[in-house]
Design a protein around this motif. Sequence first.
Motif, mmCIF file in Angstrom:
data_model
loop_
_atom_site.group_PDB
_atom_site.id
_atom_site.type_symbol
_atom_site.label_atom_id
_atom_site.label_comp_id
_atom_site.label_asym_id
_atom_site.label_seq_id
_atom_site.Cartn_x
_atom_site.Cartn_y
_atom_site.Cartn_z
ATOM 1 N N ASP A 173 -1.308 4.452 -3.967
ATOM 2 C CA ASP A 173 -2.360 3.662 -3.339
ATOM 3 C C ASP A 173 -3.668 3.703 -4.123
ATOM 4 O O ASP A 173 -4.394 2.703 -4.166
ATOM 5 N N ASN A 176 -5.674 0.416 -5.633
ATOM 6 C CA ASN A 176 -7.105 0.204 -5.444
ATOM 7 C C ASN A 176 -7.797 -0.080 -6.768
ATOM 8 O O ASN A 176 -8.596 -1.023 -6.877
ATOM 9 N N PRO A 205 5.558 -0.058 -6.089
ATOM 10 C CA PRO A 205 5.247 1.222 -5.450
ATOM 11 C C PRO A 205 5.890 2.389 -6.209
ATOM 12 O O PRO A 205 7.103 2.547 -6.205
ATOM 13 N N ASN A 229 2.555 5.282 -0.715
ATOM 14 C CA ASN A 229 2.703 3.817 -0.839
ATOM 15 C C ASN A 229 2.425 3.083 0.476
ATOM 16 O O ASN A 229 3.184 2.204 0.892
ATOM 17 N N HIS A 230 1.319 3.411 1.124
ATOM 18 C CA HIS A 230 1.005 2.802 2.418
ATOM 19 C C HIS A 230 0.778 1.296 2.312
ATOM 20 O O HIS A 230 1.207 0.532 3.187
ATOM 21 N N PHE A 231 0.076 0.858 1.269
ATOM 22 C CA PHE A 231 -0.227 -0.568 1.134
ATOM 23 C C PHE A 231 1.060 -1.376 1.040
ATOM 24 O O PHE A 231 1.214 -2.404 1.705
ATOM 25 N N ASN A 285 -6.636 0.345 2.053
ATOM 26 C CA ASN A 285 -6.087 1.024 3.234
ATOM 27 C C ASN A 285 -7.195 1.571 4.131
ATOM 28 O O ASN A 285 -7.362 1.120 5.252
ATOM 29 N N ASP A 313 -9.163 5.045 -0.209
ATOM 30 C CA ASP A 313 -7.759 5.064 -0.637
ATOM 31 C C ASP A 313 -7.414 6.346 -1.389
ATOM 32 O O ASP A 313 -6.704 6.343 -2.389
#
Length: 309
Positions: A67, A71, A92, A97-99, A136, A280
Amino acid sequence: MKPVQVIVNAGAGTGHDDDRAGELRRKLRDAGLDAELTLAAGGGELIAAARRAREGGAELVVAGGGDGSMNAVASQIVGTGAAANIRFGVLPMGTLNHFAKDLGIPLDLDAAIGNLVTGVPVSVDVGEVNGRIFLNNSGLGLYPDIVRDREKQQSRLGRGKWPAALWASLAALRRYPFLSLRLAVKGEDGGGERLARRTPFVFIGNNAYTMQGLSIGARERLDAGTLSLYVAQHPTRFGLLRFAFDALRGRLGEERDFDVLHAAAFELDTHRKRLHVATDGEVTVMTAPLHYRSLPGALRVLVPPTKKP
């Protein structure tokens, strides 16, 4: 062959050297992509490579990493003008890897490469604080302190990410720090609600986070044009530790533990002139007051055709 600029964080995940970069080039070529691949060592090189891609007229810029890498690359292609026409691709390769997860982008590398070919561009929101973006979330107080301590332990003591995070959380638990905040919720007419809070932990999300059920810590949509602000309500020391560790994993506690606000913009001020602020997962020092705002539809991301932002 579709031309594409691919910028990979060499330190993401288990690391990426020339051999792995060569394998990635082959996968991209086999998918029908004419890729120029750059291995970047850290945030500065990621940003510089993304800036060169933008200035060179790239139409598709891809970030490979976690992430923080997303960004760094996205920071150079968010906005208006020429950058507004650039499509952003996601590979990812990080730990969480939230986004990618929130956008339904496959975590499998081959499937993520396929998404660069078949995906459709959707406009998603971006958060901003004092000119710095976040895809995020952003954090104040306990969270950036733990991130900084975790990174020091990783670099100096060679600890893994999660053992370092645990030790950093325990150190913060001993300090039990608090922030005295003045919070202004900005309305469309410039006015808005004003609140005062004393808290160890503030979390600001780009759009709303799910606060209960199996999807806790995820976002259902990234195009509502809003920020979500969560202020911890005088937790116990154990609750403080749980907040911190949940934040590092991108998962917050139950809603009853927080004041929760939603708005397009916030202003946060404190008696401290300079604050450590996480965006992030990357920590920088900013001068108060902190001006948070949503940038609606500021980034065009390739997502699977069946997914929505």
